[in-house]
Design a protein around this motif. Structure first.
Motif, PDB file in Angstrom:
ATOM      1  N   UNK A 239      -7.862 -19.786  32.129  1.00  0.00           N
ATOM      2  CA  UNK A 239      -6.588 -19.398  32.737  1.00  0.00           C
ATOM      3  C   UNK A 239      -6.705 -18.157  33.604  1.00  0.00           C
ATOM      4  N   UNK A 240      -7.862 -17.541  33.629  1.00  0.00           N
ATOM      5  CA  UNK A 240      -8.056 -16.315  34.392  1.00  0.00           C
ATOM      6  C   UNK A 240      -7.750 -16.550  35.866  1.00  0.00           C
ATOM      7  N   UNK A 241      -6.964 -15.648  36.440  1.00  0.00           N
ATOM      8  CA  UNK A 241      -6.582 -15.790  37.836  1.00  0.00           C
ATOM      9  C   UNK A 241      -5.328 -16.614  38.053  1.00  0.00           C
ATOM     10  N   UNK A 242      -4.884 -17.325  37.018  1.00  0.00           N
ATOM     11  CA  UNK A 242      -3.671 -18.152  37.136  1.00  0.00           C
ATOM     12  C   UNK A 242      -2.541 -17.638  36.244  1.00  0.00           C
ATOM     13  N   UNK A 243      -2.905 -17.110  35.087  1.00  0.00           N
ATOM     14  CA  UNK A 243      -1.906 -16.625  34.128  1.00  0.00           C
ATOM     15  C   UNK A 243      -1.923 -15.105  34.092  1.00  0.00           C
ATOM     16  N   UNK A 244      -0.750 -14.529  33.829  1.00  0.00           N
ATOM     17  CA  UNK A 244      -0.625 -13.082  33.688  1.00  0.00           C
ATOM     18  C   UNK A 244       0.220 -12.768  32.467  1.00  0.00           C
ATOM     19  N   UNK A 245      -0.348 -11.979  31.568  1.00  0.00           N
ATOM     20  CA  UNK A 245       0.390 -11.555  30.385  1.00  0.00           C
ATOM     21  C   UNK A 245       0.917 -10.147  30.622  1.00  0.00           C
ATOM     22  N   UNK A 246       2.115  -9.905  30.125  1.00  0.00           N
ATOM     23  CA  UNK A 246       2.719  -8.589  30.263  1.00  0.00           C
ATOM     24  C   UNK A 246       3.586  -8.321  29.040  1.00  0.00           C
ATOM     25  N   UNK A 247       3.957  -7.067  28.862  1.00  0.00           N
ATOM     26  CA  UNK A 247       4.806  -6.723  27.735  1.00  0.00           C
ATOM     27  C   UNK A 247       5.782  -5.636  28.121  1.00  0.00           C
ATOM     28  N   UNK A 248       6.892  -5.602  27.409  1.00  0.00           N
ATOM     29  CA  UNK A 248       7.901  -4.565  27.571  1.00  0.00           C
ATOM     30  C   UNK A 248       8.143  -3.983  26.186  1.00  0.00           C
ATOM     31  N   UNK A 249       7.531  -2.855  25.915  1.00  0.00           N
ATOM     32  CA  UNK A 249       7.632  -2.286  24.575  1.00  0.00           C
ATOM     33  C   UNK A 249       9.056  -1.833  24.245  1.00  0.00           C
ATOM     34  N   UNK A 250       9.794  -1.443  25.252  1.00  0.00           N
ATOM     35  CA  UNK A 250      11.173  -1.019  25.006  1.00  0.00           C
ATOM     36  C   UNK A 250      12.035  -2.184  24.524  1.00  0.00           C
ATOM     37  N   UNK A 251      11.709  -3.383  25.012  1.00  0.00           N
ATOM     38  CA  UNK A 251      12.474  -4.569  24.634  1.00  0.00           C
ATOM     39  C   UNK A 251      11.781  -5.381  23.547  1.00  0.00           C
ATOM     40  N   UNK A 252      10.577  -4.958  23.154  1.00  0.00           N
ATOM     41  CA  UNK A 252       9.838  -5.676  22.113  1.00  0.00           C
ATOM     42  C   UNK A 252       9.559  -7.120  22.520  1.00  0.00           C
ATOM     43  N   UNK A 253       9.137  -7.295  23.767  1.00  0.00           N
ATOM     44  CA  UNK A 253       8.879  -8.637  24.282  1.00  0.00           C
ATOM     45  C   UNK A 253       7.490  -8.724  24.910  1.00  0.00           C
ATOM     46  N   UNK A 254       6.972  -9.938  24.956  1.00  0.00           N
ATOM     47  CA  UNK A 254       5.734 -10.233  25.662  1.00  0.00           C
ATOM     48  C   UNK A 254       5.984 -11.488  26.481  1.00  0.00           C
ATOM     49  N   UNK A 255       5.423 -11.534  27.676  1.00  0.00           N
ATOM     50  CA  UNK A 255       5.648 -12.657  28.581  1.00  0.00           C
ATOM     51  C   UNK A 255       4.323 -13.207  29.080  1.00  0.00           C
ATOM     52  N   UNK A 256       4.381 -14.445  29.529  1.00  0.00           N
ATOM     53  CA  UNK A 256       3.208 -15.092  30.101  1.00  0.00           C
ATOM     54  C   UNK A 256       3.642 -15.815  31.369  1.00  0.00           C
ATOM     55  N   UNK A 257       3.254 -15.291  32.510  1.00  0.00           N
ATOM     56  CA  UNK A 257       3.522 -15.942  33.781  1.00  0.00           C
ATOM     57  C   UNK A 257       2.391 -16.915  34.058  1.00  0.00           C
ATOM     58  N   UNK A 258       2.746 -18.174  34.226  1.00  0.00           N
ATOM     59  CA  UNK A 258       1.740 -19.215  34.424  1.00  0.00           C
ATOM     60  C   UNK A 258       1.915 -19.832  35.798  1.00  0.00           C
ATOM     61  N   UNK A 259       0.932 -19.665  36.648  1.00  0.00           N
ATOM     62  CA  UNK A 259       0.953 -20.214  37.996  1.00  0.00           C
ATOM     63  C   UNK A 259      -0.146 -21.254  38.171  1.00  0.00           C
ATOM     64  N   UNK A 260      -0.024 -22.041  39.212  1.00  0.00           N
ATOM     65  CA  UNK A 260      -1.038 -23.070  39.515  1.00  0.00           C
ATOM     66  C   UNK A 260      -1.345 -23.901  38.285  1.00  0.00           C
ATOM     67  N   UNK A 261      -0.313 -24.355  37.633  1.00  0.00           N
ATOM     68  CA  UNK A 261      -0.489 -25.091  36.382  1.00  0.00           C
ATOM     69  C   UNK A 261      -1.210 -26.414  36.607  1.00  0.00           C
ATOM     70  N   UNK A 262      -1.995 -26.787  35.616  1.00  0.00           N
ATOM     71  CA  UNK A 262      -2.787 -28.017  35.651  1.00  0.00           C
ATOM     72  C   UNK A 262      -2.385 -28.896  34.472  1.00  0.00           C
ATOM     73  N   UNK A 263      -2.588 -30.199  34.575  1.00  0.00           N
ATOM     74  CA  UNK A 263      -2.265 -31.080  33.443  1.00  0.00           C
ATOM     75  C   UNK A 263      -2.955 -30.649  32.155  1.00  0.00           C
ATOM     76  N   UNK A 264      -4.139 -30.088  32.251  1.00  0.00           N
ATOM     77  CA  UNK A 264      -4.859 -29.647  31.045  1.00  0.00           C
ATOM     78  C   UNK A 264      -4.248 -28.409  30.405  1.00  0.00           C
TER      79      UNK A 264
END
Length: 122
Positions: free
Chosen positions: A62-87
Motif C-alpha cells: 500500500x506504500x505510496x497509495x495509502x496515508x495514515x494519520x491521527x488526531x490526538x485531540x479527537x482520539x481518532x486515526x484515519x486511513x486515506x486510500x487512493x488508487x484502490x485495487x481489487x486486491x
C-alpha cells in the motif's frame, strides 16, 4: 474502551476511500495505532501504523497509495486510500498498539475495532 471504524464501501478500481476510527473510553495519544485488513481465505494483514508522535509505517503493498494519520485531540486515526485495487478488498480493522511506536504484528495490539468492509470492483 471502544474503537468505532467507519468509511468503508464499494468503489471502482482507481478510486478512493477514507476510513476513520474513533476511540472512546480512554485517550490513546501516547500509543501507536494501526490498520489491518482481512480478506476471505487470507490471514490478517498489516496495512499501516502510526506512532504517538506521527511517525508512519506502511506495508509494501500500500506504500505510496495509502496515508495514515491521527488526531490526538479527537482520539481518532484515519486511513486515506487512493488508487484502490481489487486486491485491496477486505474488512479493515483499526487497532491500538501496546507501545508508542508503530508496530506491524497483530499480537502487539491490545484494542481492536469492529471492522469496516472495503470492496473494490474491477
Amino acid at each position: 474502551v471502544q474503537l468505532q471504524a467507519s468509511g468503508g464501501g464499494l468503489v471502482q478500481a482507481g478510486g478512493s476511500l477514507r476510513l476513520s476510527c474513533a476511540a472512546s473510553g480512554r485517550t490513546f495519544s501516547n500509543y501507536g495505532m494501526g490498520w489491518f485488513r482481512l480478506a476471505p481465505g487470507k490471514e490478517r494483514e498489516f496495512v499501516a501504523a502510526i506512532s504517538w508522535s506521527g511517525g508512519t509505517y506502511y506495508a509494501d503493498s500500500v506504500k505510496g497509495r495509502f496515508t495514515i494519520s491521527r488526531d490526538n485531540a479527537k482520539n481518532t486515526v484515519s486511513l486515506q486510500m487512493n488508487s484502490l485495487k481489487p486486491e485491496d478488498t477486505a474488512v479493515y480493522y483499526c487497532a491500538v498498539s501496546s507501545r508508542p511506536r508503530p508496530l506491524q504484528e497483530p499480537k502487539d495490539y491490545i484494542y481492536w475495532g469492529q471492522g469496516t468492509q472495503v470492496t473494490v470492483s474491477s
